[in-house]
Design a protein around this motif. Structure first.
Motif, short mmCIF file in Angstrom:
data_model
loop_
_atom_site.label_atom_id
_atom_site.label_comp_id
_atom_site.label_asym_id
_atom_site.label_seq_id
_atom_site.Cartn_x
_atom_site.Cartn_y
_atom_site.Cartn_z
N TYR A 1 0.42 -1.64 0.22
CA TYR A 1 0.23 0.37 -0.14
C TYR A 1 0.67 0.91 -0.46
O TYR A 1 1.63 1.45 0.55
CB TYR A 1 -0.97 0.02 1.58
N LEU A 2 0.42 2.22 -0.79
CA LEU A 2 1.78 2.72 -1.06
C LEU A 2 1.12 4.86 -1.21
O LEU A 2 -0.56 4.76 -1.83
CB LEU A 2 2.25 3.29 -2.28
N ASP A 3 0.94 5.46 -0.19
CA ASP A 3 0.46 6.70 -0.27
C ASP A 3 1.73 7.73 0.00
O ASP A 3 2.81 7.38 0.17
CB ASP A 3 0.15 7.09 1.05
N THR A 4 1.85 8.13 -1.40
CA THR A 4 3.16 9.30 -1.80
C THR A 4 2.52 10.24 -2.46
O THR A 4 1.68 10.63 -2.82
CB THR A 4 3.78 9.16 -3.09
N ARG A 5 2.58 11.68 -1.69
CA ARG A 5 1.87 12.99 -1.95
C ARG A 5 3.14 14.17 -2.08
O ARG A 5 4.27 13.92 -1.44
CB ARG A 5 1.48 13.26 -0.44
N ASN A 6 2.73 15.14 -3.22
CA ASN A 6 2.99 15.94 -3.23
C ASN A 6 2.66 17.25 -2.06
O ASN A 6 1.66 17.72 -2.19
CB ASN A 6 2.93 16.19 -4.51
N LEU A 7 4.41 17.98 -1.81
CA LEU A 7 3.75 18.45 -0.47
C LEU A 7 4.63 20.07 -0.62
O LEU A 7 5.10 20.86 -0.19
CB LEU A 7 4.52 18.29 1.21
#
Lengths: 728, 339
Positions: free
Chosen positions: A612-618
């Motif tokens: 499960y992958l949660d990648t966010r642009n901050l």
């Protein structure tokens, strides 16, 4: 700095040498099977966390001498039998202790692979804090991958970006990193392009490769730049020094889309030198049909490739078994000519690309001073030549460049206590990139020092231990003269022997240095490099469990939560001109689960992994803040099951990737649909006289599912592969 | 055994939870508006709609092709010129949910901009083929191709003639050759003349008085922006304004006799089209940021795309900000539907 380097290293070695100079003891005994009472030969008997050990002889006897006085944990290990660890044995000067061992037949049938990447030493992957997977020769032969991308596509934490057919670019992401945040090593040395920072996995053939190790999570503390997402170490095949005769094989392959291959190899010994040489020729027309963006059937043309791989490996052994030294030489050459159709919008029908590269490496390994110090010295030289020609863009593109890389690395592994070992070393590396068209030349020399310590702390008994692995690396180079210190701390708490459970934890800082393109892109009307760029930085940590239980025929389960925060990400932006800037921030987090189970011993194995992958642009932009990074699926599932029936092996592989966004603002209409792919491989072995025949029949994408991994980059549908290997 | 059961159940639960959490598509209702500003979001490869009556923004109502360059509104349809896809997509502005119609222009064209000459016929400038395509948007067919100059980019229509500006960009030397404007007679379909202009004529526009204003961007480092005015009755240059900077596209505000030139990252330059005198030059940029696209309505409102901020800013001719609209990723070309 340089003038102090070698004296410091020498002083450290001599200090350790003096500490280690003591009177010795001995241990000897016999190893037997508890079920049959028979003596066991070729059983490894060694003192854990030391380099002290031996193997049983033809009578099942072993003898270890030159053991410095201390308390040790003795490990007795042979494939097919349960590993047995004896309780602490205290050796005093002049002691000759007799210890016999009795081993049970193996209950666990999954393999316990050794990693040389996770700690820069030899460790079992089940005993290091890092999350490690090994794709070994056996798995490569079973699944018959055409290139490195196919070999790694089902490894936990991995997402392969496949740009299309056989010759098209394939890059890798680990735990949601970008492809240039994954460090790819060949025998411990980086092969990421100094120009672009990434590696095209489609150009890495599996000829002459023994195994591939994948270490997930930041690892700049051991390997320096680019190891933010993790490290992939491609380990070359070492010639078998026990082989006394000439052996050879030839493998022919035929596959869909006009693909043909031939790969002969030969192995022989001359005195103490073993030689292994192989060659592979591959040609593929590459045309396949696909559905374009408007529902029309079209043919993907200009996807042809012709490539050749050459590999020669030599190894020479010196000295007696206790102080054996090895010198190995490896030479690899690759060349290819191929179409470069790019995307389907726009489509380049005539663009062509040519690649050539050579990789030469010499590695010396051996004990120095005494049994407690291992030396590894490596010299390497890589070069590459690249040409791209495209008349279908405004003004046309002709790109030609070469790269040269050479360097040396020295590494010591010293046992500094009964349960403590220290690996340390240093190296330098020179990279040069020549743009033949613009005459632009970029150079960089880098230096580094590293150290990693492995300490085992016993709690109550040997069945409860904590291994602590701190590591530290210092990097500097002539490019931007930054002094980067990358720390990492790994710890693993093990309890139980047969029912073995582990809790593991890692935390560290990593970085990715700007590439030549980022720093020195020549100024034109629209673009310019930025020599003031800073490296990208990543701070990551993970926590996980690892369970090895003797249920059924052995169950292995590993689960980790990981999180990585990245700052200073290099993004090309338009100011006056397009130029790279340290502007973006991102956060990757997720959960990796992997399971291996033997449903029927030596017959039916199942392995599965899920990420499960949660990648966010901050970054600050209002439309992209907190959006999912492009081409990162939330869910990745891989399942592989293998059936072994005497001379037939059947493997079924399933993989699923969820929806991926292709633009930073996560526009749904631009996203790529989820896809699942199934592959089936059947291997058949037969022996006639002295000739071994290995047949492999493979169906890739069995259900002919049409999907895209990258936008406007169709991938081929169902593919049939047939190969025959004849070994003499 | 308990451990294993708990473990397997836990894994199964986790797998079910995660796979059950697949994202649902974001549904954007297609608005029907009396007046609207249509925004091409180059980064998001999508279209945003700003309802100018109530200021509501509808983002990503439709997706476009590769390297979208220009958005044109005409008679209830929205036309998107996709440079990389080599096509023009046609959207029904009252039903963005419907699949767009596509005019395939053929490989190797690199279409840049289009201009209508009547309800159904449009001309498209193509940089890679250095040509102008005549297109029937009703039948979605290419009717003909006329050779223009190297790097044909800008296009405008006046007095039954097509004016296509050619940048003469040479990728091999990263330099610009002699900039030209190719004049095409729409009746005969033939090139009637070629006019030499200053360096890098990136765009061209038809002023309310019918004259052609050629925006010569310069080479970005040694020569700077100039406006050259062509009289369509004689096809000769009648005036030149040294506006400086590196202007890109042009739009006209008829209400104020003004022209606005986009300058990437800086906003706009502006000048009076009657007197051909600069109003906003490089010392006092209009807006002072953005500049990836611009449009003007008939009431003196100027709309400027701000690429970095993902916004469109509405201003009056004096530069007073009247409104800010948060649109999609990296807005560029703007076009308007007016009552």
């Amino acid at each position: 700095m340089k003038k102090y380097f070698w004296p410091v290293i020498f002083s450290v070695i001599m200090t350790i040498e003096l500490i280690a100079a003591q009177d010795f003891g001995q241990i000897s005994g016999t190893v037997k099977c508890i079920d049959t009472g028979q003596t066991l030969i070729a059983v490894n008997v060694y003192l854990k966390n030391t380099h002290i050990g031996t193997a049983t002889d033809e009578n099942g006897n072993y003898f270890i001498d030159n053991i410095p006085p201390a308390k040790y944990e003795i490990v007795v290990d042979i494939i097919g039998y349960m590993k047995l660890k004896r309780q602490i044995v205290e050796i005093k000067a002049g002691d000759n202790i007799n210890l016999d061992f009795y081993l049970h037949s193996e209950v666990l049938s999954y393999k316990e692979n050794v990693t040389v990447t996770a700690t820069r030493g030899h460790s079992l992957i089940t005993e290091v804090p890092s999350s490690v997977n090994v794709v070994d020769r056996q798995e490569l032969e079973l699944k018959n991958p055409q290139n490195l991308a196919e070999a790694l596509q089902n490894v936990p934490g991995v997402n392969i970006k496949d740009y299309g057919g056989l010759g098209n670019t394939k890059s890798i992401s680990l735990r949601g990193s970008s492809n240039s945040q994954v460090l790819v090593l060949l025998d411990g040395q980086r092969i990421n392009s100094p120009q672009s920072g990434s590696v095209d996995l489609s150009q890495i053939s599996l000829e002459g490769i023994e195994k591939i190790e994948v270490v997930r999570g930041g690892n700049s503390a051991l390997y320096g730049s680019d190891a933010i997402g993790g490290v992939i170490n491609i380990i070359s095949k070492k010639p078998d020094t026990d082989e006394q005769k000439i052996t050879g094989d030839i493998k022919f392959g035929i596959a869909s889309f006009g693909t043909y291959s031939a790969a002969p190899s030969i192995r022989f010994n001359i005195k103490n030198t073993s030689v292994n040489a192989s060659f592979k020729h591959l040609s593929s027309k590459g045309d396949f049909s696909y559905t374009d963006n408007y529902g029309n059937t079209a043919t993907r043309v200009n996807s042809d490739i012709i490539s050749r791989n050459y590999y020669v490996g030599l190894i020479r052994k010196f000295g007696d078994p206790h102080y054996q030294r090895n010198l190995s030489l490896t030479f690899k050459h690759y060349n290819s000519a191929q179409g470069a159709p790019g995307t389907i919008e726009p489509y380049y029908y005539d663009a062509r690309m040519w690649n050539r590269n050579n990789k030469i490496s010499a590695v010396f390994t051996g004990k120095v001073f005494n049994l407690f110090h291992n030396l590894r010295f490596q010299s390497y030289y890589y070069d590459s030549w690249y040409k791209y020609e495209n008349d279908e863009t405004a003004g046309g593109i002709l790109s030609k460049y070469t790269t040269q890389t050479y360097g040396n690395e020295i590494q010591f592994n010293s046992v500094v206590g009964p349960q403590v070992s220290l690996t340390y070393g240093s190296g330098f590396r020179y990279d040069q990139n020549n743009d033949i068209i613009t005459k632009n030349i970029n150079k960089q020399t880098s230096y580094y020092l590293f150290a990693v310590n492995e300490s085992v702390i016993c709690i109550n008994s040997l069945l409860q231990t904590i291994s602590v692995v701190p590591s530290l690396r210092y990097d500097t180079d002539s490019k931007y003269m930054n002094h980067i210190v990358s720390p990492k701390l790994g710890a693993i708490f093990n309890f139980g022997e047969v029912w073995k459970s582990s809790l593991k934890l890692n935390a560290g800082k990593s970085y990715r240095a700007p590439t030549f393109n980022d720093l020195y892109w020549p100024e034109d009307a629209w673009t310019i490099g930025n020599p003031d760029l800073e490296p990208e930085y990543g701070t990551d940590w993970d926590i996980g469990i690892r369970l090895q239980y003797p249920i059924l025929n052995g169950v292995y389960f590993e689960s980790s939560y990981f999180e990585s925060n990245m700052t200073n990400l290099i993004i090309w932006q338009q100011i006056d001109k397009w130029m790279p800037l340290n502007v973006d921030k991102s956060r990757n987090r997720g959960i990796e689960n992997s399971l291996k189970i033997s449903l029927i011993k030596d017959c039916l194995d199942l392995s599965a992994n899920y990420m499960y992958l949660d990648t966010r642009n901050l970054s600050e932009s209002p439309t992209t803040y907190n959006k999912i990074l492009v081409y990162r699926p939330k869910h990745t599932v891989n399942v592989s099951t293998t059936l072994n029936l005497k001379s037939i092996r059947l493997n079924y592989q399933y993989s699923y990737n969820s929806r991926r966004f292709t633009d930073a603002s996560n526009t749904w209409g631009n996203s790529l649909d989820p896809y699942s792919v199934s592959d089936i491989t059947v291997n058949l072995n037969a022996k006639m006289m002295k000739t071994q025949m290995d047949y492999s029949i493979q169906i890739k994408n069995v259900f002919n599912h049409e999907y895209r991994v990258m936008k406007n980059m169709p991938v081929p549908g169902r593919e049939y592969r047939l190969s025959i290997k004849v070994s003499i | 055994m308990k451990k294993l059961i708990v473990l397997l159940l836990g894994s199964l639960l986790m797998f079910t939870l995660f796979t059950g959490c697949e994202d649902e598509p974001e549904k954007v209702e297609a608005p029907v508006t009396a007046t609207a500003l249509y925004v091409l979001n180059s980064g998001g490869q999508s279209i945003s709609v700003v309802d100018l009556l109530d200021g509501t923004v509808y983002n990503n109502v439709a997706t476009v092709g590769t390297w979208p360059n220009q958005l044109v509104y005409k008679d209830g349809k929205l036309y998107c010129v996709n440079t990389g896809s080599n096509n023009i997509m046609i959207f029904d502005v009252d039903d963005f949910a419907a699949a767009p119609e596509v005019i395939d222009l053929g490989n190797g064209k690199n279409p840049q901009n289009m201009v209508f000459v009547d309800d159904n016929i449009a001309y498209v400038s193509c940089a890679l083929s250095s040509s102008v395509l005549k297109v029937n948007v009703a039948s979605k067919t290419v009717l003909g191709e006329i050779n223009a100059g190297l790097g044909c980019t800008g296009i405008a229509f006046s007095e039954d003639k097509i004016y296509a500006s050619n940048t003469a960009y040479d990728a091999a030397t990263w330099g610009y050759g002699q900039g030209t404007v190719t004049v095409i007679n729409t009746t005969t379909g033939a090139v009637s003349s070629t006019i030499n202009v200053e360096t890098n004529p990136f765009s061209i526009g038809t002023a309310p008085d019918g004259k052609l204003h050629v925006v010569c961007t310069g080479d970005y480092w040694s020569s700077w922006g100039k406006i050259q005015v062509i009289d369509p009755s004689t096809d000769i240059i009648v005036n030149t304004l040294n506006i400086e900077g590196s202007p890109g596209n042009i739009c006209f505000s008829e209400a104020d006799d003004m022209a606005f030139l986009t300058v990437w990252g800086s906003g706009c330059l502006s000048y009076n089209t009657e007197t051909l005198t600069a109003v906003n030059d490089t010392s006092n940029f209009f807006l002072g940021k953005g500049g990836s696209g611009a449009a003007a309505d008939g009431d003196g409102n100027i709309f400027v795309s701000v690429w970095d901020d993902d916004q469109v800013v509405q201003l009056d001719k004096g530069g007073i900000v009247l409104g800010t609209y948060n649109v999609g990723d990296s807005p560029s070309s703007l076009t308007m539907k007016l009552e």
